[in-house]
Design an enzyme around this catalytic site. Structure first.
Site, PDB file in Angstrom:
ATOM      1  N   ASP A 186       0.853  -1.180   0.000  1.00 54.06           N
ATOM      2  CA  ASP A 186       0.000   0.000   0.000  1.00 54.06           C
ATOM      3  C   ASP A 186       0.897   1.241   0.000  1.00 54.06           C
ATOM      4  OD1 ASP A 186      -2.250   1.648   0.126  1.00 54.06           O
ATOM      5  OD2 ASP A 186      -3.251   0.366   1.591  1.00 54.06           O
ATOM      6  N   GLU A 225     -11.058   6.465   3.974  1.00 50.57           N
ATOM      7  CA  GLU A 225     -10.092   5.853   4.887  1.00 50.57           C
ATOM      8  C   GLU A 225     -10.269   6.371   6.315  1.00 50.57           C
ATOM      9  OE1 GLU A 225      -6.135   5.191   3.349  1.00 50.57           O
ATOM     10  OE2 GLU A 225      -6.834   5.425   1.295  1.00 50.57           O
TER      11      GLU A 225
END
Length: 1003
Positions: free
Chosen positions: A618, A808
């Site tokens: 990520d 997020e």
């Protein structure tokens, strides 16, 4: 001591405060821009003034005008403090109502800055051209705070470059014209608290042609087949687009490079652009290559050196590249495995580790580092788009990056990735699907596959072959800011929706990946990202995202790992580890960041599950591993991460990985395994044969056909939670009163990850709002966002409420968010529902707490985040389609119940997992006896493998139970009802009906 004396004394006694450069005799006097004596107010656009901005609520810096004895100019300075986690800074916009100033006659801009000697870069940008200061082109440069005390920072306009990572509007002309300058902005450093002071912004010097005129080439790289001719176009351009005042001479010569003179015809010459030549005039230079006797060769370069007099030379020496040819890996007739082995055997360590490195497009600028660092991949982070943000600009940008890769020995193409998590969501005008939570509500695997196919077609048509989707997270706590990225709380539901992988990739064996409407998919985030405990996050102000998932090994296998087993079976091409930590009870390791868990990545994913694609980290994911950077690199790579997303630290990663291999801390075998996996997918994608964008499908981006799929998905995602008196569907003849914050907002109904990372409210992309769709279906409709319009005389009210966009951990509950409706939305619900029969639609990425208001609401709909096609919502509201959606997550009574999920020993929600009323014309009749018979038939269908019949029988039983249970929801009803939906998804039809029968008897 007054400020003048202080400055003079400091200049005499120390080198820490350089004097301003003396003004040349023929230079005009400087022109003040900002003196910070109060002449420029703190004000927001469209008024002229100073204002701050930032990525979230705590990112904007403080600003104040401070009296200072040591002020370099006047008696006050602009000062402030900052502590920025995302991005932040301040701007001076000139008033939109006034003409923009013309700065084209000046050499540059300068200002005084009080240095803190922290070694950090400060970005300074200009707002050039366009309609106003918020609709202009951004041109940027930076300086380093590596000094103490006041210093005058002097920046020639020629130092500014077009900003590639963000532009507020479509491209204007990509020329720093300076004839319409709308202001400037300062972007402050990220990651640590700081303070600053600034004074005396002014224009200085006189623009002369050697600074104002530039010589450009139409490309930096010119690939040509052996024996072909490369055509290099050389252009003269000026700031302000004026004709050149003096002649500009260009000398050219082929020299150096990896090619020998037997590979091309040496070239040397000169031409002149005479005075008066118009800006944009072009001349052509042709370089002829020769065929030699070698049957196979790597690519060879022929630099074309340009010597320019009277203007700035190109920033780079253009290179003619004679294509590699005759090498086995270039033959599409060979099996992929042999092609990979041949290419790998030829590569150096630097070339191999370059393939394992991924950079952000905004970090590489025009892309010179692609060849210099042998980069294997680029990405666009959320909101990182070309200007203009059009399909054509995406394709052109990506082709320009692929062109850079052609200047490497083996011409290994880049694999470009993007987060297209609900359609090609970074592209304005793309078809934006419902977020995954809504797709889970459809319970329609075939439709999920079709949404994936539309996404893939639109993504690939812009030149992008790789999608960082789908998220296979199993969301277990709706306080998580990524809840809407999950298909639901039940791993069986997530597994059933993984048909989306075939929509994205095509056949399980990867044979369709080369097609112009397929992309490489990514299963993320491995593993357990949806199970993090509230309060366990250590990332900034996040409360749950990127935290710790604590599970037994049995729970890990059953809940979080199960979807990855399915993804591997479906042939998913890449997997992305989670930011979160995994703590497996009893294994003695405690919480370990997933990017460091070799037991899970190598041991489970690759060895046990047999995953043969590659693992991509990520965004800066390895940086969260404890230890120094070298340790982060070796730990993650040894754990099984094959490619590292190091957006802005790609050089550091590349260098560190080479050093770790040479030191023996990462084996060459591990490197070869990683690179083999990456190259395999590049060959499968057909990138070696077709590295550039195939835009033949671009006309279908946002097309009626694609939007019809999104419309169907939006309709099927609507979950009818309550429908007293059959209020829904509405009739076209009814007089309807519409209110609420989300009724007419395409940004709100699309959610995060739409055009930008966090998304935003407002008219951000083409589409149809819920209100616009309702207008098409209603003969009489009144809209009042805040319900301030009179409410008398209406047949029904529809209040569309919910969340504003986030993504997020920014959306974590406790990080500036909660599960409550806003005060304005509550007031609208209360007013409308008190005045008339009302339906409330909740537009959100997760359940919202309705509480006692439920009794005053006649119909309640979970609309999720339906995307750009509000017509889908109107389709079920007005009965064009029946409500068929079911809850993909449990709808709680209160936040105190969280986390709450199907199968919990204590389970008493407001609405259970799987709940969803229907507006079918006829709900099945029957009672306990009917359910008993349905159970027997369902069991028989299960044993016979008749899945369609089994599902239909369970659905019939479910509708019978829902009609009886109504709003009398108790724990005794909710638990078996939710269990039945899980059993249905796992093919246990007989037991599902038995659970429904239990719920019926308890109702």
């Amino acid at each position: 001591m007054r400020r003048t004396a202080l400055l003079v004394s400091a200049a005499l006694l120390t080198s820490l405060l350089p004097l301003a450069v003396a003004r040349a005799a023929d230079d005009p006097p400087p022109v003040p821009v900002d003196r910070f004596e109060g002449e420029v107010p703190f004000a927001n656009p469209p008024a002229g003034g100073l204002f701050t901005w930032g990525g979230d609520t705590d990112d904007p810096p403080t600003l104040r005008l401070s009296p200072r004895d040591d002020a370099p100019e006047g008696g006050q300075v602009l000062s402030g403090t900052y502590d920025i986690s995302g991005y932040g800074g301040f701007t001076h916009d000139f008033a939109f109502a006034e003409p923009a100033p013309d700065w084209s006659a000046r050499k540059g801009i300068r200002f005084w800055w009080e240095g803190q000697n922290n070694g950090r870069k400060v970005a300074f940008e200009l707002k050039d051209g366009g309609a106003n200061g918020e609709a202009s082109e951004l041109w940027t440069t930076s300086f380093t705070d590596d000094f103490t005390g006041w210093k005058q920072i002097e920046i020639p306009f020629t130092d500014f470059v077009y900003r590639t990572d963000y532009q507020p509007v479509g491209g204007i002309d990509h020329v720093l014209g300076l004839t319409q300058l709308w202001g400037y902005a300062v972007t402050l450093p990220v990651g640590a608290p700081g303070r600053f002071a600034m004074d005396g912004v002014e224009l200085y010097g006189r623009a002369d042609q050697s600074l104002r005129a530039s010589v450009l080439t139409d490309s930096a790289v010119y690939p040509v087949k052996e024996g072909g001719t490369a055509t290099v176009k050389v252009t003269v351009a000026t700031t302000g687009s004026a004709p050149i005042d003096e002649p500009v001479t260009v000398g050219y010569e082929t020299a150096g490079g990896s090619a020998s003179t037997s590979d091309y015809t040496p070239l040397k010459g000169e031409f002149t652009f005479p005075a008066g030549t118009a800006s944009g005039t072009t001349r052509t230079v042709r370089v002829h290559t020769l065929k030699d006797k070698a049957a196979s060769e790597t690519a060879e370069t022929v630099p074309l050196k340009l010597t320019v007099t009277g203007a700035k030379a190109p920033a780079e020496t253009p290179q003619v590249v004679i294509d590699a040819h005759g090498l086995p890996y270039l033959s599409s007739k060979l099996p992929v495995k042999k092609r990979v082995a041949d290419l790998l055997s030829r590569m150096s360590l630097a070339e191999k580790t370059g393939q394992m490195t991924q950079a952000e497009r905004g970090a590489v600028g025009t892309g010179a580092d692609i060849a210099a660092d042998d980069l294997g991949s680029l990405l666009s982070g959320g909101g990182s788009t070309p200007t203009p943000n059009t399909p054509e600009a995406w394709a052109k940008m990506i082709d320009s990056f692929q062109l850079r890769a052609q200047a490497t020995r083996f011409q290994i193409p880049l694999v470009y990735g993007v987060d297209a998590v609900h359609g090609h969501n970074n592209l304005v005008g793309a078809t934006v699907m419902p977020h995954n939570i809504g797709i889970g509500a459809t319970r329609d695997p075939r439709l999920a596959q079709r949404t994936g196919a539309v996404t893939a077609a639109e993504v690939r048509a812009t030149g992008i072959p790789w999608d960082f989707a789908p998220c296979l997270c199993v969301t277990r706590d709706e306080r998580w800011g990524r809840s809407y990225e999950s298909f639901g709380e039940d791993p069986a539901l997530v597994e059933s929706m993984e048909t989306v992988i075939q929509g994205l990739q095509g056949a399980r064996d990867g044979r369709d990946l080369k097609d112009d409407d397929k992309v490489l998919a990514t299963a993320k985030h491995f593993v357990g990202d949806g199970g993090t405990a509230y309060g366990s996050s250590t990332t900034g102000t996040y409360t749950i995202d990127q935290g710790v998932t604590t599970v037994t090994r049995k729970q890990l296998e059953a809940i979080h790992l199960a979807p990855y087993r399915t993804a591997v079976e479906r042939g998913v091409g890449t997997v992305m580890p989670s930011y979160s930590s995994l703590d497996i009870v009893g294994d003695g390791q405690g919480p370990v960041k997933m990017h460091a868990r070799a037991d899970m990545i190598n041991g489970v994913l690759k060895d046990k599950l047999g995953f043969d694609g590659f693992v991509i980290s990520d965004w800066n994911g390895i940086d969260q591993i404890p230890g120094d950077y070298a340790s982060d690199v070796r730990t993650s790579v040894n754990a099984g991460v094959d490619m590292v997303m190091a957006p802005y630290a790609y050089k550091d990663f590349h260098t560190a990985l080479i050093q770790e291999v040479r030191a023996g801390r990462v084996s060459e075998r591990r490197i070869d395994d990683a690179v083999s996996r990456i190259l395999t997918q590049k060959f499968r994608l057909g990138l070696f044969e077709k590295p550039y964008a195939d835009t033949s499908g671009a006309s279908r981006i946002g097309s009626a056909g694609h939007r019809s799929v999104a419309r169907e998905a939006a309709a099927e995602s609507q979950v009818l939670l309550k429908n007293s008196g059959g209020l829904l569907p509405l009739k076209k003849s009814q007089k309807v009163y519409v209110a609420g914050s989300d009724a007419d907002d395409i940004g709100n109904q699309s959610g995060g990850w739409t055009v930008t990372w966090q998304g935003s409210s407002g008219d951000i992309t083409p589409g149809t709002t819920i209100l616009e769709a309702m207008r098409r279906n209603s003969a009489q409709l009144t809209y009042s966002k805040d319900a301030s319009a009179p409410t008398g005389g209406y047949d029904v009210g529809v209040v569309v409420v919910g969340e504003t966009p986030y993504a997020e951990g920014v959306g974590d509950v406790g990080n500036g968010h909660d599960l409550e409706l806003s005060a304005a939305d509550k007031a609208a619900v209360d007013k409308v529902c008190a005045a008339m029969k009302c339906a409330v639609l909740v537009v959100s990425g997760r359940p919202q707490l309705i509480g006692d208001r439920l009794g005053d609401i006649d119909a309640l709909v979970a609309s999720w985040l339906p995307g750009t096609e509000g017509d889908g919502v109107a389709d079920v509201l007005y009965g064009r389609r029946a409500f068929t959606g079911r809850l993909p997550v449990t709808w709680p009574r209160s936040e105190a119940q969280l986390p709450i999920n199907v199968g919990d020993p204590t389970y008493d929600p407001q609405f259970p997992y799987g709940w969803g009323l229907t507006t079918l014309t006829k709900v099945p009749e029957g009672g306990a006896a009917t359910l008993t018979a349905l159970g027997a038939a369902a069991g028989a269908a299960e044993r016979a493998g008749a899945d369609d019949r089994g599902r239909a029988l369970v659905e019939k039983a479910r509708l019978i139970v829902q009609r009886k249970a109504g709003q009398r929801m108790t724990a005794a009803v909710a638990a078996p009802f939710a269990d039945s939906d899980h059993l249905l998804l796992t093919g246990r039809y007989g037991e599902a009906v038995r659970k429904l029968t239990q719920a019926y008897r308890a109702a």
